[in-house]
Design a protein around this motif. Sequence first.
Motif, PDB file in Angstrom:
ATOM      1  N   GLY A  92       1.124  -1.380   0.104  1.00  0.00           N
ATOM      2  CA  GLY A  92      -0.043   0.308  -0.250  1.00  0.00           C
ATOM      3  C   GLY A  92       1.240   1.347  -0.202  1.00  0.00           C
ATOM      4  O   GLY A  92       2.090   1.244   0.238  1.00  0.00           O
ATOM      5  N   THR A  93       0.141   2.165  -0.300  1.00  0.00           N
ATOM      6  CA  THR A  93       0.449   3.865  -0.174  1.00  0.00           C
ATOM      7  C   THR A  93      -0.211   4.048   0.679  1.00  0.00           C
ATOM      8  O   THR A  93      -0.975   4.721   0.167  1.00  0.00           O
ATOM      9  CB  THR A  93       1.250   3.748  -1.449  1.00  0.00           C
ATOM     10  OG1 THR A  93       1.010   5.399  -1.564  1.00  0.00           O
ATOM     11  CG2 THR A  93      -0.843   4.530  -2.321  1.00  0.00           C
ATOM     12  N   TYR A  94       1.134   5.073   1.758  1.00  0.00           N
ATOM     13  CA  TYR A  94      -0.011   6.040   2.934  1.00  0.00           C
ATOM     14  C   TYR A  94       0.039   7.826   2.029  1.00  0.00           C
ATOM     15  O   TYR A  94       1.618   8.016   2.639  1.00  0.00           O
ATOM     16  CB  TYR A  94       0.494   5.131   3.895  1.00  0.00           C
ATOM     17  CG  TYR A  94      -0.588   3.733   3.934  1.00  0.00           C
ATOM     18  CD1 TYR A  94      -1.811   3.432   4.588  1.00  0.00           C
ATOM     19  CD2 TYR A  94       0.322   2.449   3.698  1.00  0.00           C
ATOM     20  CE1 TYR A  94      -2.469   2.221   4.374  1.00  0.00           C
ATOM     21  CE2 TYR A  94       0.195   0.884   3.457  1.00  0.00           C
ATOM     22  CZ  TYR A  94      -1.424   1.200   3.980  1.00  0.00           C
ATOM     23  OH  TYR A  94      -1.636   0.199   3.980  1.00  0.00           O
ATOM     24  N   ASN A  95      -0.486   7.594   2.490  1.00  0.00           N
ATOM     25  CA  ASN A  95       0.204   9.957   2.273  1.00  0.00           C
ATOM     26  C   ASN A  95      -1.091  10.535   3.392  1.00  0.00           C
ATOM     27  O   ASN A  95      -2.251  11.129   3.212  1.00  0.00           O
ATOM     28  CB  ASN A  95      -0.129  10.108   0.790  1.00  0.00           C
ATOM     29  CG  ASN A  95       0.160   9.318  -0.305  1.00  0.00           C
ATOM     30  OD1 ASN A  95       1.359   9.227  -0.412  1.00  0.00           O
ATOM     31  ND2 ASN A  95      -0.471   8.456  -1.078  1.00  0.00           N
ATOM     32  N   ASP A  96      -0.246  11.080   3.689  1.00  0.00           N
ATOM     33  CA  ASP A  96      -0.950  12.295   4.456  1.00  0.00           C
ATOM     34  C   ASP A  96      -0.382  13.356   4.376  1.00  0.00           C
ATOM     35  O   ASP A  96       0.550  13.947   4.155  1.00  0.00           O
ATOM     36  CB  ASP A  96      -1.946  11.393   5.541  1.00  0.00           C
ATOM     37  CG  ASP A  96      -0.091  11.497   6.585  1.00  0.00           C
ATOM     38  OD1 ASP A  96      -0.002  10.599   6.251  1.00  0.00           O
ATOM     39  OD2 ASP A  96      -0.685  11.704   7.350  1.00  0.00           O
ATOM     40  N   VAL A  97      -1.241  14.521   4.936  1.00  0.00           N
ATOM     41  CA  VAL A  97      -1.080  15.849   4.753  1.00  0.00           C
ATOM     42  C   VAL A  97      -1.330  16.614   6.646  1.00  0.00           C
ATOM     43  O   VAL A  97      -2.271  16.699   7.445  1.00  0.00           O
ATOM     44  CB  VAL A  97      -1.652  16.834   4.325  1.00  0.00           C
ATOM     45  CG1 VAL A  97      -0.471  18.596   4.260  1.00  0.00           C
ATOM     46  CG2 VAL A  97      -1.151  16.499   2.541  1.00  0.00           C
ATOM     47  N   GLU A  98      -0.554  16.950   6.764  1.00  0.00           N
ATOM     48  CA  GLU A  98      -0.201  17.747   8.883  1.00  0.00           C
ATOM     49  C   GLU A  98      -0.727  19.022   7.882  1.00  0.00           C
ATOM     50  O   GLU A  98      -0.496  20.230   8.039  1.00  0.00           O
ATOM     51  CB  GLU A  98       0.698  17.519   9.162  1.00  0.00           C
ATOM     52  CG  GLU A  98       0.992  15.751   9.834  1.00  0.00           C
ATOM     53  CD  GLU A  98       2.223  15.914  10.378  1.00  0.00           C
ATOM     54  OE1 GLU A  98       3.341  17.178  10.483  1.00  0.00           O
ATOM     55  OE2 GLU A  98       2.770  15.040  10.916  1.00  0.00           O
ATOM     56  N   ILE A  99      -1.503  19.833   8.506  1.00  0.00           N
ATOM     57  CA  ILE A  99      -2.453  20.690   8.623  1.00  0.00           C
ATOM     58  C   ILE A  99      -2.301  21.748   9.557  1.00  0.00           C
ATOM     59  O   ILE A  99      -2.855  22.319   9.924  1.00  0.00           O
ATOM     60  CB  ILE A  99      -4.183  20.922   8.012  1.00  0.00           C
ATOM     61  CG1 ILE A  99      -4.003  19.317   6.858  1.00  0.00           C
ATOM     62  CG2 ILE A  99      -4.591  22.464   7.205  1.00  0.00           C
ATOM     63  CD1 ILE A  99      -6.091  19.242   7.183  1.00  0.00           C
ATOM     64  N   VAL A 100      -1.272  21.891   9.708  1.00  0.00           N
ATOM     65  CA  VAL A 100      -0.400  23.129  10.742  1.00  0.00           C
ATOM     66  C   VAL A 100       1.280  23.778  10.062  1.00  0.00           C
ATOM     67  O   VAL A 100       1.934  22.643   9.600  1.00  0.00           O
ATOM     68  CB  VAL A 100      -0.629  22.471  11.961  1.00  0.00           C
ATOM     69  CG1 VAL A 100      -0.046  21.694  12.226  1.00  0.00           C
ATOM     70  CG2 VAL A 100      -0.995  24.258  13.115  1.00  0.00           C
ATOM     71  N   LYS A 101       1.634  24.603  11.183  1.00  0.00           N
ATOM     72  CA  LYS A 101       2.489  24.930  11.246  1.00  0.00           C
ATOM     73  C   LYS A 101       3.015  24.733  12.265  1.00  0.00           C
ATOM     74  O   LYS A 101       2.502  25.651  12.819  1.00  0.00           O
ATOM     75  CB  LYS A 101       2.931  26.671  10.416  1.00  0.00           C
ATOM     76  CG  LYS A 101       4.312  27.185  10.144  1.00  0.00           C
ATOM     77  CD  LYS A 101       4.468  28.569   9.844  1.00  0.00           C
ATOM     78  CE  LYS A 101       5.359  29.520  10.095  1.00  0.00           C
ATOM     79  NZ  LYS A 101       5.584  30.420   9.273  1.00  0.00           N
TER      80      LYS A 101
END
Length: 193
Positions: A92-101
């Motif tokens: 599998g491929t797992y892709n995520d974005v942390e939405i903060v600085k």
Amino acid sequence: MKKQKAIPLKRFPLFIFLFLSFSVLAQEAANTAGEQNSNETETFKHHKPAIFTGYSWVPQGRNENTGEKETIFVPSIGFSYEYWFSEKWAIGTYNDVEIVKYEVERDDEDIDLKRENALSLSLAAVYEVLPKWTLIAGGGLDIDKNETLPILHLATEYVILEKNATELSVSLSYNNKEYYDTFSIGLVLGKKL
């Protein structure tokens, strides 16, 4: 662009309480759905795209304004895709974005590492230990405008609700990055195709 702040630690227990309450209700619904589906015959489905939403815990975080060390909770969203070779094994491929600085302390340098909307991309092997419970292990990259870091991605998912090849799972994951670690918890909504 308006800067988002990390989730305060005092709101985290409310998130856990709501999350666990939902899990109990979903398990009861899954038991009912499982009884109805047990009479149906299914063909093996190889593909499983999914979306993820949750929070990442960054224990080595720093307050951007004061520079003091603090634990940071970061909202994240993501997408995954698994290809199942057999009933037990997948890739599998797992892709995520942390939405903060936010900032983290580097062990070997005086300058903090700044992270802004970091995108994690990883490729991993998936093994179904028990029905509805999978283990995931792999690696990849954590990318943002400041720096790209290698990561080790370890995770587990447990299906709490399943109906018509659609699954709602609880996900726990650990990402070891070059200078810091993150721990994540969230919900995964996937569809077997």
